[in-house]
Design a protein around this motif. Structure first.
Motif, PDB file in Angstrom:
ATOM      1  N   THR A  47     -80.112 -24.567  52.766  1.00 34.43           N
ATOM      2  CA  THR A  47     -80.074 -23.543  51.720  1.00 34.43           C
ATOM      3  C   THR A  47     -79.939 -22.171  52.353  1.00 34.43           C
ATOM      4  O   THR A  47     -80.373 -21.946  53.478  1.00 34.43           O
ATOM      5  N   GLU A  48     -79.303 -21.269  51.623  1.00 36.27           N
ATOM      6  CA  GLU A  48     -79.187 -19.868  52.021  1.00 36.27           C
ATOM      7  C   GLU A  48     -79.759 -19.038  50.890  1.00 36.27           C
ATOM      8  O   GLU A  48     -79.243 -19.077  49.767  1.00 36.27           O
ATOM      9  N   ASP A  49     -80.833 -18.325  51.159  1.00 31.17           N
ATOM     10  CA  ASP A  49     -81.528 -17.515  50.159  1.00 31.17           C
ATOM     11  C   ASP A  49     -81.824 -18.310  48.880  1.00 31.17           C
ATOM     12  O   ASP A  49     -81.638 -17.827  47.770  1.00 31.17           O
ATOM     13  N   GLY A  50     -82.250 -19.557  49.059  1.00 29.56           N
ATOM     14  CA  GLY A  50     -82.657 -20.392  47.939  1.00 29.56           C
ATOM     15  C   GLY A  50     -81.555 -21.175  47.247  1.00 29.56           C
ATOM     16  O   GLY A  50     -81.820 -21.998  46.385  1.00 29.56           O
ATOM     17  N   GLN A  51     -80.307 -20.942  47.623  1.00 36.60           N
ATOM     18  CA  GLN A  51     -79.171 -21.653  47.028  1.00 36.60           C
ATOM     19  C   GLN A  51     -78.708 -22.757  47.971  1.00 36.60           C
ATOM     20  O   GLN A  51     -78.539 -22.528  49.173  1.00 36.60           O
ATOM     21  N   VAL A  53     -76.444 -24.880  50.097  1.00 35.39           N
ATOM     22  CA  VAL A  53     -75.145 -24.678  50.733  1.00 35.39           C
ATOM     23  C   VAL A  53     -74.556 -26.030  51.107  1.00 35.39           C
ATOM     24  O   VAL A  53     -73.394 -26.314  50.838  1.00 35.39           O
ATOM     25  N   ASP A  55     -75.596 -30.149  50.796  1.00 34.50           N
ATOM     26  CA  ASP A  55     -76.529 -31.093  50.204  1.00 34.50           C
ATOM     27  C   ASP A  55     -76.235 -32.490  50.741  1.00 34.50           C
ATOM     28  O   ASP A  55     -75.085 -32.911  50.770  1.00 34.50           O
TER      29      ASP A  55
END
Length: 57
Positions: A47-51, A53, A55
């Motif tokens: 994840t990048e800043d909670g998103q 990227v 999976d």
């Protein structure tokens, strides 16, 4: 600066609660390297800043 987190799970079909934090870093190269390792996990997620990227790598 972005924060990258790598999570891993030993579950073959993981639910959202099955992911454990492995690495937290501001270095995208270290995060990408860690997400492609497989030691002790079945799947990994980046994840990048909670998103999410990447999976299920």
């Amino acid at each position: 600066m972005a924060t990258y987190r790598v999570y891993g799970t030993t579950e073959g079909s993981p639910r959202d609660t099955d992911w454990d934090l492995i690495v937290e870093t501001c270095d995208p190269v270290a995060a990408t390297r860690a997400v492609h390792e497989t030691d002790g996990t079945f799947w990994r997620r980046l994840t990048e800043d909670g998103q999410v990227v990447l999976d299920r790598v």
